[in-house]
Design a protein around this motif. Structure first.
Motif, PDB file in Angstrom:
ATOM      1  N   LYS A  81       0.856  -1.200  -0.003  1.00  0.00           N
ATOM      2  CA  LYS A  81       0.086  -0.089   0.047  1.00  0.00           C
ATOM      3  C   LYS A  81       0.808   1.176  -0.090  1.00  0.00           C
ATOM      4  O   LYS A  81       0.404   2.161   0.738  1.00  0.00           O
ATOM      5  N   MET A  82       1.905   1.394  -0.996  1.00  0.00           N
ATOM      6  CA  MET A  82       2.884   2.587  -1.211  1.00  0.00           C
ATOM      7  C   MET A  82       2.397   3.327  -1.961  1.00  0.00           C
ATOM      8  O   MET A  82       2.082   2.812  -3.290  1.00  0.00           O
ATOM      9  N   VAL A  83       2.508   4.491  -1.882  1.00  0.00           N
ATOM     10  CA  VAL A  83       2.435   5.422  -3.252  1.00  0.00           C
ATOM     11  C   VAL A  83       3.656   6.489  -3.508  1.00  0.00           C
ATOM     12  O   VAL A  83       4.185   6.730  -2.494  1.00  0.00           O
ATOM     13  N   ASN A  84       4.216   6.459  -4.800  1.00  0.00           N
ATOM     14  CA  ASN A  84       5.480   7.058  -4.902  1.00  0.00           C
ATOM     15  C   ASN A  84       5.360   8.124  -6.188  1.00  0.00           C
ATOM     16  O   ASN A  84       4.460   7.731  -7.126  1.00  0.00           O
ATOM     17  N   LEU A  85       5.734   9.151  -5.873  1.00  0.00           N
ATOM     18  CA  LEU A  85       5.461  10.279  -7.105  1.00  0.00           C
ATOM     19  C   LEU A  85       6.851  10.908  -7.287  1.00  0.00           C
ATOM     20  O   LEU A  85       7.778  11.101  -6.490  1.00  0.00           O
ATOM     21  N   ASN A  86       7.230  11.075  -8.718  1.00  0.00           N
ATOM     22  CA  ASN A  86       8.617  11.624  -9.243  1.00  0.00           C
ATOM     23  C   ASN A  86       8.382  12.757  -9.965  1.00  0.00           C
ATOM     24  O   ASN A  86       7.673  12.538 -10.890  1.00  0.00           O
ATOM     25  N   TYR A  87       9.333  13.638  -9.911  1.00  0.00           N
ATOM     26  CA  TYR A  87       9.288  14.806 -11.001  1.00  0.00           C
ATOM     27  C   TYR A  87      10.731  15.113 -11.266  1.00  0.00           C
ATOM     28  O   TYR A  87      11.468  15.478 -10.187  1.00  0.00           O
ATOM     29  N   MET A  88      10.960  15.539 -12.546  1.00  0.00           N
ATOM     30  CA  MET A  88      12.201  16.159 -12.825  1.00  0.00           C
ATOM     31  C   MET A  88      12.026  17.124 -13.917  1.00  0.00           C
ATOM     32  O   MET A  88      11.312  17.007 -14.945  1.00  0.00           O
ATOM     33  N   ASN A  89      12.567  18.296 -13.624  1.00  0.00           N
ATOM     34  CA  ASN A  89      12.620  19.469 -14.660  1.00  0.00           C
ATOM     35  C   ASN A  89      14.190  18.918 -15.223  1.00  0.00           C
ATOM     36  O   ASN A  89      15.209  19.267 -14.793  1.00  0.00           O
ATOM     37  N   ALA A 111       4.584   8.017 -11.461  1.00  0.00           N
ATOM     38  CA  ALA A 111       3.640   7.716 -10.211  1.00  0.00           C
ATOM     39  C   ALA A 111       3.413   5.988 -10.212  1.00  0.00           C
ATOM     40  O   ALA A 111       3.455   5.498 -11.300  1.00  0.00           O
ATOM     41  N   LEU A 112       3.699   5.671  -9.053  1.00  0.00           N
ATOM     42  CA  LEU A 112       3.346   4.219  -8.711  1.00  0.00           C
ATOM     43  C   LEU A 112       2.463   4.002  -7.355  1.00  0.00           C
ATOM     44  O   LEU A 112       2.659   4.552  -6.657  1.00  0.00           O
ATOM     45  N   PHE A 113       1.826   2.855  -7.510  1.00  0.00           N
ATOM     46  CA  PHE A 113       0.877   2.377  -6.435  1.00  0.00           C
ATOM     47  C   PHE A 113       1.561   0.782  -6.207  1.00  0.00           C
ATOM     48  O   PHE A 113       1.364   0.186  -7.302  1.00  0.00           O
ATOM     49  N   THR A 114       1.801   0.230  -4.963  1.00  0.00           N
ATOM     50  CA  THR A 114       2.304  -1.063  -5.020  1.00  0.00           C
ATOM     51  C   THR A 114       1.362  -1.755  -3.877  1.00  0.00           C
ATOM     52  O   THR A 114       0.966  -1.220  -2.814  1.00  0.00           O
ATOM     53  N   LYS A 115       1.223  -2.918  -3.889  1.00  0.00           N
ATOM     54  CA  LYS A 115       0.350  -3.775  -3.089  1.00  0.00           C
ATOM     55  C   LYS A 115       1.009  -5.224  -2.792  1.00  0.00           C
ATOM     56  O   LYS A 115       1.350  -5.852  -3.799  1.00  0.00           O
ATOM     57  N   ILE A 129       8.683  11.491  -3.707  1.00  0.00           N
ATOM     58  CA  ILE A 129       7.953  11.441  -2.429  1.00  0.00           C
ATOM     59  C   ILE A 129       7.138  10.082  -2.363  1.00  0.00           C
ATOM     60  O   ILE A 129       6.799   9.695  -3.223  1.00  0.00           O
ATOM     61  N   SER A 130       7.413   9.585  -1.250  1.00  0.00           N
ATOM     62  CA  SER A 130       6.670   8.169  -1.018  1.00  0.00           C
ATOM     63  C   SER A 130       5.819   8.140   0.496  1.00  0.00           C
ATOM     64  O   SER A 130       6.607   8.675   1.393  1.00  0.00           O
TER      65      SER A 130
END
Length: 316
Positions: free
Chosen positions: A68-76, A86-90, A307-308
């Motif tokens: 039940k983790m959520v991960n977001l990533n962004y690069m300029n 973006a990713l959701f894991t279970k 961010i996770s």
């Protein structure tokens, strides 16, 4: 169409550190999808951490511990070129896990002109990938993983579709803090081309290893890339090195060096920082936050933020 393809070729050739070429399609799949990996040189497939974004680099790094983790990533990346994921894991029991995610790159907007140099409008260029992940513990030390990718790209009024698979293995010897990774990446095909000619996928075979020091909280990682076109004359350009300081699960600092980036940037007038990267991460309450910088192009530094969080930590 000829002019548009020429523009796209320039865009994909600019970040030479990621070894793209005009014959490949969906080359954005070579970009890092993790601030931690970006800090350590841009690509590693053997690092064992509770970080869902690592699955983008090797699906065998996904595990039931990431329930039940959520991960977001962004690069300029450079100028108005941006990418993210973006990713959701279970977890599926104690030995398996699945995940669903997406990544994208947006090359920005461009002016559309006719032969007389009259502006008739503008258009955008972007690539998008939808990912499905699955991993399973094969034994106490081995874990296998797969990811299926549905790929889409748009270039003005032209579109392209593709399908690819990643397959990976991860070996972890916990008592020695030693891990190995093997990944076959982007095995697939362009199902619909921009025109009548299909391009190659950015497929690759990668090997990696990570080792923590016995009496100090430092970990050294080494990954060999582009093994599908290995050349002994340029062997160092196939390697990525990373060193991170991990005193606890709540804090890390990392530096990396990519020899290929360094050599390619020298050819394009890059400075001595080319190929080097750095970053850090910290746990703040229920969030794991990381940030990193790397120089992929002579004109700018690329900043990445990740961010996770674990959804089950949000209790009423």
């Amino acid at each position: 169409m000829k002019n548009i393809r020429y523009i796209l070729l320039l865009l994909l050739a600019a970040p030479v550190a990621i070894a793209q070429n005009g014959e490949e399609v969906f080359a954005f799949l070579r970009y890092p999808s993790s601030a931690r990996i970006n800090a350590l040189g841009g690509n590693h497939i053997s690092i064992i951490e509770r970080d869902p974004s690592l699955a983008f680099h090797n699906p065998a790094l996904l595990g039931a511990e990431m329930d039940k983790m959520v991960n977001l990533n962004y690069m300029n990346f450079v100028s108005d070129i941006n990418l993210g994921s973006a990713l959701f894991t279970k977890a599926m029991g104690e030995k398996s896990a699945w995940g669903a995610g997406a990544n994208f790159i947006n090359y920005g907007n461009f002016k559309q002109t006719v032969a007389e140099n009259i502006v008739t409008g503008d258009f955008s260029v972007k690539d998008i990938g939808l990912h499905a992940f699955y991993s399973r513990d094969l034994s106490e030390r081995w874990r296998g993983g797969l990811s299926l990718k549905f790929l889409y790209a748009s270039l003005e009024s032209y579109t392209s579709f593709g399908l690819a698979v990643d397959a990976g293995l991860s070996y972890y010897l916990s008592e020695k803090d030693f891990s190995l990774g093997i990944a076959l990446k982007n095995i697939g095909a362009q199902l619909k081309a921009y025109d009548e000619k299909r391009a190659k996928m950015p497929w690759d075979i990668q090997l990696g290893a990570s080792k923590k020091m016995a009496h100090a909280p430092f970990r050294l990682s080494l990954t060999a890339m582009y093994l599908t076109r290995l050349s002994l004359k340029t062997f160092t350009k196939h390697l990525v090195l990373g060193l991170d300081y991990v005193p606890s699960e709540n804090f890390w600092v990392g530096i990396g060096f990519n020899p290929k980036t360094n050599l390619d940037m020298k050819l394009q007038g890059g400075n001595v920082l080319s190929g080097f990267s750095a970053g850090a991460g910290v746990s703040v309450k229920m969030f794991n936050i990381g940030a990193s910088v790397a120089k992929y192009h002579p004109s700018a530094l690329s900043l990445m933020v990740s961010i996770s969080t674990t959804l089950s930590d949000f209790k009423p």
